[in-house]
Design an enzyme around this catalytic site. Structure first.
Site, PDB file in Angstrom:
ATOM      1  N   GLY A 176      82.927  -1.423   4.415  1.00 16.22           N
ATOM      2  CA  GLY A 176      83.246  -2.569   3.557  1.00 16.22           C
ATOM      3  C   GLY A 176      84.736  -2.865   3.545  1.00 16.22           C
ATOM      4  O   GLY A 176      85.376  -3.003   4.579  1.00 16.22           O
ATOM      5  N   GLY A 177      85.272  -2.968   2.330  1.00 14.10           N
ATOM      6  CA  GLY A 177      86.683  -3.301   2.173  1.00 14.10           C
ATOM      7  C   GLY A 177      87.610  -2.304   2.845  1.00 14.10           C
ATOM      8  O   GLY A 177      88.744  -2.637   3.191  1.00 14.10           O
ATOM      9  N   GLY A 411      98.964 -20.719  35.965  1.00 14.97           N
ATOM     10  CA  GLY A 411      99.157 -20.591  34.522  1.00 14.97           C
ATOM     11  C   GLY A 411      99.465 -19.162  34.125  1.00 14.97           C
ATOM     12  O   GLY A 411     100.231 -18.915  33.181  1.00 14.97           O
ATOM     13  N   ALA A 412      98.907 -18.213  34.879  1.00 11.33           N
ATOM     14  CA  ALA A 412      99.137 -16.812  34.539  1.00 11.33           C
ATOM     15  C   ALA A 412     100.586 -16.414  34.809  1.00 11.33           C
ATOM     16  O   ALA A 412     101.135 -15.544  34.142  1.00 11.33           O
ATOM     17  CB  ALA A 412      98.171 -15.921  35.305  1.00 11.33           C
TER      18      ALA A 412
HETATM   19  C1  HXC Z   1      81.378   4.881  -5.495  1.00 10.93           C
HETATM   20  C2  HXC Z   1      80.498   6.148  -3.808  1.00 10.93           C
HETATM   21  C3  HXC Z   1      80.482   5.029  -2.967  1.00 10.93           C
HETATM   22  C4  HXC Z   1      80.962   3.795  -3.488  1.00 10.93           C
HETATM   23  C5  HXC Z   1      79.723   6.690  -1.872  1.00 10.93           C
HETATM   24  N1  HXC Z   1      80.015   7.150  -3.080  1.00 10.93           N
HETATM   25  N2  HXC Z   1      79.974   5.399  -1.776  1.00 10.93           N
HETATM   26  N3  HXC Z   1      80.953   6.061  -5.062  1.00 10.93           N
HETATM   27  N4  HXC Z   1      81.412   3.774  -4.747  1.00 10.93           N
HETATM   28  N5  HXC Z   1      81.059   2.711  -2.718  1.00 10.93           N
HETATM   29  C6  HXC Z   1      79.915   8.530  -3.550  1.00 10.93           C
HETATM   30  C7  HXC Z   1      78.519   9.088  -3.467  1.00 10.93           C
HETATM   31  O1  HXC Z   1      77.830   8.801  -4.640  1.00 10.93           O
HETATM   32  C8  HXC Z   1      78.809  10.569  -3.323  1.00 10.93           C
HETATM   33  O2  HXC Z   1      79.129  11.106  -4.564  1.00 10.93           O
HETATM   34  C9  HXC Z   1      80.059  10.618  -2.510  1.00 10.93           C
HETATM   35  O3  HXC Z   1      80.676   9.334  -2.655  1.00 10.93           O
HETATM   36  C10 HXC Z   1      79.810  10.862  -1.042  1.00 10.93           C
HETATM   37  O4  HXC Z   1      78.851   9.931  -0.584  1.00 10.93           O
HETATM   38  P1  HXC Z   1      77.628  10.365   0.324  1.00 10.93           P
HETATM   39  O5  HXC Z   1      76.759   9.188   0.441  1.00 10.93           O
HETATM   40  O6  HXC Z   1      77.055  11.654  -0.174  1.00 10.93           O
HETATM   41  O7  HXC Z   1      78.372  10.679   1.694  1.00 10.93           O
HETATM   42  P2  HXC Z   1      77.835  10.465   3.173  1.00 10.93           P
HETATM   43  O8  HXC Z   1      76.427  10.917   3.289  1.00 10.93           O
HETATM   44  O9  HXC Z   1      78.855  11.117   4.037  1.00 10.93           O
HETATM   45  O10 HXC Z   1      77.844   8.876   3.417  1.00 10.93           O
HETATM   46  C11 HXC Z   1      79.036   8.179   3.390  1.00 10.93           C
HETATM   47  C12 HXC Z   1      78.781   6.651   3.362  1.00 10.93           C
HETATM   48  C13 HXC Z   1      77.813   6.319   2.186  1.00 10.93           C
HETATM   49  C14 HXC Z   1      78.151   6.219   4.692  1.00 10.93           C
HETATM   50  C15 HXC Z   1      80.114   5.967   3.232  1.00 10.93           C
HETATM   51  O11 HXC Z   1      78.297   6.959   1.020  1.00 10.93           O
HETATM   52  C16 HXC Z   1      77.714   4.851   1.931  1.00 10.93           C
HETATM   53  O12 HXC Z   1      77.046   4.120   2.671  1.00 10.93           O
HETATM   54  N6  HXC Z   1      78.351   4.421   0.847  1.00 10.93           N
HETATM   55  C17 HXC Z   1      78.300   3.020   0.448  1.00 10.93           C
HETATM   56  C18 HXC Z   1      79.185   2.194   1.293  1.00 10.93           C
HETATM   57  C19 HXC Z   1      79.320   0.831   0.752  1.00 10.93           C
HETATM   58  O13 HXC Z   1      78.360   0.032   0.820  1.00 10.93           O
HETATM   59  N7  HXC Z   1      80.481   0.547   0.098  1.00 10.93           N
HETATM   60  C20 HXC Z   1      80.727  -0.697  -0.560  1.00 10.93           C
HETATM   61  C21 HXC Z   1      81.140  -1.697   0.458  1.00 10.93           C
HETATM   62  S1  HXC Z   1      81.442  -3.223  -0.269  1.00 10.93           S
HETATM   63  P3  HXC Z   1      78.885  12.635  -4.943  1.00 10.93           P
HETATM   64  O14 HXC Z   1      79.195  12.715  -6.387  1.00 10.93           O
HETATM   65  O15 HXC Z   1      77.463  12.905  -4.585  1.00 10.93           O
HETATM   66  O16 HXC Z   1      79.831  13.416  -4.111  1.00 10.93           O
HETATM   67  C22 HXC Z   1      83.076  -3.376  -0.257  1.00 10.93           C
HETATM   68  C23 HXC Z   1      83.528  -4.703  -0.775  1.00 10.93           C
HETATM   69  C24 HXC Z   1      84.989  -4.932  -0.556  1.00 10.93           C
HETATM   70  O17 HXC Z   1      83.789  -2.523   0.108  1.00 10.93           O
HETATM   71  C25 HXC Z   1      85.166  -6.104   0.306  1.00 10.93           C
HETATM   72  C26 HXC Z   1      86.590  -6.500   0.362  1.00 10.93           C
HETATM   73  C27 HXC Z   1      86.805  -7.467   1.491  1.00 10.93           C
END
Ligand code: HXC
Length: 521
Positions: A176-177, A411-412
């Site tokens: 994401g961000g 051109g190149a």
């Molecule tokens: C808060 C989060 C989180 C999030 C993960 N965690 N993503 N907490 N916000 N976005 C937490 C989990 O609950 C977990 O907590 C710990 O981080 C580790 O995550 P896991 O899933 O256990 O790790 P892993 O299996 O290694 O997977 C990693 C991952 C997955 C692939 C990144 O966590 C994931 O898909 N997360 C969501 C990604 C996402 O969609 N993000 C938002 C994007 S939108 P604990 O307590 O269990 O350790 C965005 C908008 C901004 O960013 C746009 C701006 C242009």
């Protein structure tokens, strides 16, 4: 009283140490173990390896997360990011390092604020900022506040672009961000096998487009270093990525207000390179190793190629000549005969602008027959993309030296920084051929009627090609018109380049006032 004061103070210090310890422990031993098992270092270990030993000074240690509804009772030591400064090769560098063990390194408002403050300070003192990214993106629990945190960072990435060098290492699953801040920075590096970059992950993609793809196939280091061009470099592991960052910074000034740091060399400035006499194949259709040409010429053969795996028909990278850091741009006759296509133009234009922003002279090696013909290229916007190269070269005010090794057509020829596009010095080897196009194509067009009407068209065609080659496929007409400053024996190239660079050291070029240019994107 004195005793009481001492005891009181010691108690406060004990509390301070306890608080610091809690922050330093991040998400705790279990999550740290998981991180290590995945072949990843912790946020703090990474900083230690990046900076000169013992030089790190932490800032914002005790910052806490925003007290939103969903974050009540949640612990986020250090707000999931370690920030501060230290030195690399003795020069000050600011760093932020996201802690995946704390809420997945997700970015909340205060996490973003910590990064933004480090960036502000880096700009105030004129020092590079290195981001060690390992983050699951926007912190879901903080909603719009986390988006605001991103805004603070993106805004500064853009506003500080070209002010101080910004380098991003991607060392985990950046989602994401988490990918857009790095994407605005000057250099993006990824560790192979443990880092990913994507806007939407495999699960969302499956739901929306029904495509099934693994993390690695979607946004692994290889994908971004070879296919998308998002990553400039990939390292075998995190250590290699951190070493590469140190190396990149060794070529760059701390800010755009400074010149890049000279590094004394034992490599003699007037070293001749007779091996160059055997390198360039006289048959223009036969490739040769442009990397070897570059390494033969630069100090100690040390060439740090940028984007080595993407758009391989053009080579860009950092090196030194007589101790002076330079950016090198070169056609690569081994790939697509060095023709310029969409990706090559994007790659070169971006690199040229990076060099110009940080005062590195640009040395361009030309061996190019033209832009790549084809429907896909035209429909993909080669006009728009190729224009970036023309624009970037013309816009750059750093010293610019062009060396034509073999073909420089059409051109190149212009896109590779000819005299009229602003080259300060244009050199050529005797093997150079400057023309509107190759002899075959030219003869077929210019002498079409004569060839058609000839009793022996093939013999006439061959004769006309030979005639054209003798007249135009050489450096002499271009040199005669002053488009080439000197034709030099290849083995003396190093000496020539260094002398011209030295002459250009204090080059200063003013441009008409403007708010900012409008590079075609
Ligand atoms: C808060 C989060 C989180 C999030 C993960 N965690 N993503 N907490 N916000 N976005 C937490 C989990 O609950 C977990 O907590 C710990 O981080 C580790 O995550 P896991 O899933 O256990 O790790 P892993 O299996 O290694 O997977 C990693 C991952 C997955 C692939 C990144 O966590 C994931 O898909 N997360 C969501 C990604 C996402 O969609 N993000 C938002 C994007 S939108 P604990 O307590 O269990 O350790 C965005 C908008 C901004 O960013 C746009 C701006 C242009």
């Amino acid at each position: 009283m004195a005793d009481n004061t001492r005891a009181w103070m010691e108690e406060l210090i004990a509390e301070l140490e306890e608080r610091r310890k809690q922050v330093q422990e991040g998400g705790g031993p279990e999550r740290i173990e998981k991180q290590h098992k995945q072949g990843k270092l912790t946020a703090r270990e990474r900083i230690e390896k990046l900076l000169d030993p013992g030089s790190f000074v932490e800032l914002g240690t005790f910052v806490e997360h925003l007290d939103t509804e969903m974050m009540k009772g949640v612990k986020a030591p250090g707000e999931g990011v370690v920030t501060g400064y230290g030195t690399i090769d003795g020069r000050t560098v600011f760093v932020f390092s996201q802690d995946f063990t704390v809420l997945g390194g997700s970015l909340g408002k205060m996490h973003g604020r910590k990064i933004a403050q480090a960036m502000d300070m880096a700009v105030k003192v004129g020092a590079p900022i290195v981001g060690l990214n390992d983050s699951a993106g926007a912190r879901i629990q903080e909603g719009v506040d986390s988006l605001s945190g991103y805004g603070e960072v993106f805004y500064r990435n853009a506003v500080y672009s070209g002010v101080v060098p910004q380098i991003s290492a991607i060392l985990g699953p950046c989602a994401g961000g988490a990918v857009y801040s790095p994407a605005i920075t000057d250099f993006v590096l990824m560790s192979r096998g443990s880092s990913y970059m994507f806007i939407t992950g495999p699960e969302v993609i499956k739901t929306v487009t029904r495509e099934e793809v693994s993390f690695e196939e979607l946004g692994g280091a290889d994908v971004h270093a070879k296919k998308s061009g998002v990553a400039h470099l990939e390292g075998e592991n995190e250590e290699e990525v951190l070493t590469l960052i140190r190396k990149i910074l060794s070529f760059l000034p701390s800010s755009a207000k400074e010149k890049p740091p000279h590094r004394p060399t034992d490599d003699p400035e007037d070293r001749t390179a007779p091996e160059l006499l055997d390198m360039v194949n006289p048959d223009p259709r036969r490739p040769y190793n442009m990397h070897e040409v570059i390494r033969t010429l630069v100090d100690e053969g040390d060439f740090l190629e940028i984007h080595p795996g993407w758009a391989r028909n053009i080579i860009v990278g950092l090196a030194r000549l007589g101790g002076q850091p330079v950016g090198i741009v070169a056609n690569n006759p081994r790939f697509m005969a060095g023709a310029l296509d969409i990706d090559a133009a994007d790659k070169a234009a971006r690199f040229i602008r990076t060099m110009d922003a940080f005062n590195l002279p640009i040395v361009t090696f030309v061996d190019v027959t033209g832009f790549l013909p084809g429907v896909a290229q035209e429909h993909g916007g080669i006009i728009r993309h190729g224009a970036k190269m023309l624009y970037a070269y013309a816009e750059a005010t750093v010293p610019k030296i062009t060396l034509i090794t073999r073909k420089a057509y059409g051109g190149a020829y212009l896109a590779m920084n000819s005299r009229d596009m602003g080259a300060d010095v244009v050199l050529a080897w005797p093997t150079a051929a400057v023309a509107v196009m190759g002899a075959e194509g030219a003869a077929n067009i210019v002498f079409r009627r004569e060839i058609q009407q000839s009793p022996n068209p093939e013999a006439t065609r061959a004769e006309k090609i030979k005639e054209y080659k003798e007249r135009f496929d050489n450096p002499w007409i271009a040199a005669g018109r002053g488009y080439i400053d000197d034709v030099i024996p290849p083995e003396t190239t190093r000496r020539h380049l260094i002398r011209h660079l030295r002459m250009l050291e204090d080059k200063h070029e003013e441009r008409p006032w403007k708010k900012h240019g409008n590079i075609p994107l």
